[in-house]
Design a protein around this motif. Sequence first.
Motif, PDB file in Angstrom:
ATOM      1  N   GLU A 174       0.680  -1.192   0.049  1.00 33.11           N
ATOM      2  CA  GLU A 174       0.057  -0.013  -0.157  1.00 33.11           C
ATOM      3  C   GLU A 174       0.647   1.276   0.046  1.00 33.11           C
ATOM      4  O   GLU A 174       0.645   2.232  -0.595  1.00 33.11           O
ATOM      5  N   THR A 175       2.146   1.037   0.795  1.00 33.79           N
ATOM      6  CA  THR A 175       2.900   2.360   0.765  1.00 33.79           C
ATOM      7  C   THR A 175       3.500   2.605  -0.994  1.00 33.79           C
ATOM      8  O   THR A 175       3.625   3.820  -1.206  1.00 33.79           O
ATOM      9  N   ILE A 176       3.813   1.288  -1.113  1.00 32.83           N
ATOM     10  CA  ILE A 176       4.502   1.713  -2.695  1.00 32.83           C
ATOM     11  C   ILE A 176       3.661   2.178  -3.547  1.00 32.83           C
ATOM     12  O   ILE A 176       3.814   3.016  -4.343  1.00 32.83           O
ATOM     13  N   ARG A 177       2.136   1.687  -3.583  1.00 29.04           N
ATOM     14  CA  ARG A 177       1.115   2.351  -4.257  1.00 29.04           C
ATOM     15  C   ARG A 177       1.064   3.990  -4.090  1.00 29.04           C
ATOM     16  O   ARG A 177       0.606   4.754  -5.175  1.00 29.04           O
ATOM     17  N   ARG A 178       1.238   4.350  -3.159  1.00 24.87           N
ATOM     18  CA  ARG A 178       0.873   5.815  -2.663  1.00 24.87           C
ATOM     19  C   ARG A 178       2.126   6.637  -2.731  1.00 24.87           C
ATOM     20  O   ARG A 178       1.596   7.840  -2.934  1.00 24.87           O
ATOM     21  N   VAL A 179       3.283   6.108  -2.618  1.00 27.02           N
ATOM     22  CA  VAL A 179       4.570   7.015  -2.688  1.00 27.02           C
ATOM     23  C   VAL A 179       4.450   7.903  -3.923  1.00 27.02           C
ATOM     24  O   VAL A 179       4.857   9.227  -3.579  1.00 27.02           O
ATOM     25  N   PRO A 180       4.225   7.637  -5.111  1.00 24.47           N
ATOM     26  CA  PRO A 180       4.270   8.549  -6.227  1.00 24.47           C
ATOM     27  C   PRO A 180       3.476   9.850  -6.013  1.00 24.47           C
ATOM     28  O   PRO A 180       4.079  11.132  -6.375  1.00 24.47           O
ATOM     29  N   SER A 229      -3.792   4.914   9.239  1.00 24.59           N
ATOM     30  CA  SER A 229      -5.451   4.770   9.729  1.00 24.59           C
ATOM     31  C   SER A 229      -6.009   3.603   8.701  1.00 24.59           C
ATOM     32  O   SER A 229      -6.836   2.919   9.251  1.00 24.59           O
ATOM     33  N   ASP A 230      -5.508   3.380   7.381  1.00 18.72           N
ATOM     34  CA  ASP A 230      -6.139   2.771   6.300  1.00 18.72           C
ATOM     35  C   ASP A 230      -5.641   1.270   6.719  1.00 18.72           C
ATOM     36  O   ASP A 230      -6.380   0.324   6.339  1.00 18.72           O
ATOM     37  N   LEU A 231      -4.569   1.259   7.518  1.00 13.07           N
ATOM     38  CA  LEU A 231      -4.062  -0.079   7.608  1.00 13.07           C
ATOM     39  C   LEU A 231      -4.553  -0.840   8.976  1.00 13.07           C
ATOM     40  O   LEU A 231      -4.447  -1.842   9.671  1.00 13.07           O
ATOM     41  N   GLY A 232      -5.493   0.096   9.576  1.00 13.98           N
ATOM     42  CA  GLY A 232      -6.202  -0.248  10.781  1.00 13.98           C
ATOM     43  C   GLY A 232      -5.897   0.423  12.185  1.00 13.98           C
ATOM     44  O   GLY A 232      -6.268  -0.084  13.259  1.00 13.98           O
TER      45      GLY A 232
END
Length: 276
Positions: free
Chosen positions: A98-104, A263-266
């Motif tokens: 999820e971090t990889i997806r958002r980093v850009p 938060s999205d990770l719970g």
Amino acid sequence: MANSDHTGGRKPARAQRGVQTVETAAMILRAFTEAAGPMKLSELSNRVGIAASQLHPYMVSFRNTGLVEQVEGTQYALGPFALELGLARLRNQDAYMETIRRVPELAEETGLMVAIAVWGQHGTTIVYVHDSPRRIHSYVKPGNIFELGITATGRLFAAFLPTEATEDRITAEFAAHNNHDVHSFGITEEWFRARVREIREMGYEITADIPIPGVSAVAAPVYDHTGALQLSVTVIGPSRLTDLNRDGPVVTSLLEFTRNLSSDLGYGGGNQRHIS
């Protein structure tokens, strides 16, 4: 009627048969992950309890596949394929993916380099780097190990990981009087431990022109649903373009990014599992 035994008439499950050579190879590779650096064949032999002559065929196969590489003439270290395996394992983790997806998006918003780090066998380890148009000579790449004393990312892990996970490495860094990095920047163990307490209050860490002149960084934590630190996100850029003020655009963008991701990770907030 026949008497039943303690298994209730069921046959005990037989242990599954494995491949001994593969298990031996895994034991040898694990020894590399636990070593402080490259090893000679004799040192590896002592670690795993296998004669050097028996280890040699494994080394040949490991080198042929890229699991191990020969360095400094007669020493061996984990090779590029070993790193690929580790990164592939990370890619299956929700926090990492999820971090990889958002980093850009964060890189575009700040205009700076973004690096992801995890706590590995040898400490704070960079596992992903998203470059920026403002390329900097920071030598940040996957596989780099960041020292705890002089980097924002390292101090962040020292602050938010359980003490037992980091204490030995902290002590070793400051006990090494020949550690040029820590001592050349005037960082003492007393200052470091006080700074770690401040980081816990702030929720992030910064460095300016250390360890690389002209380069600054801001690091913030990402937690999972249990409150455990999963990884760090660090924004890195030229000092003249990196506003380190808490209310500045770089720090606020990074903290918003990591808070939303946690938060999205719970993660509900307020229950980080660091232990003083």
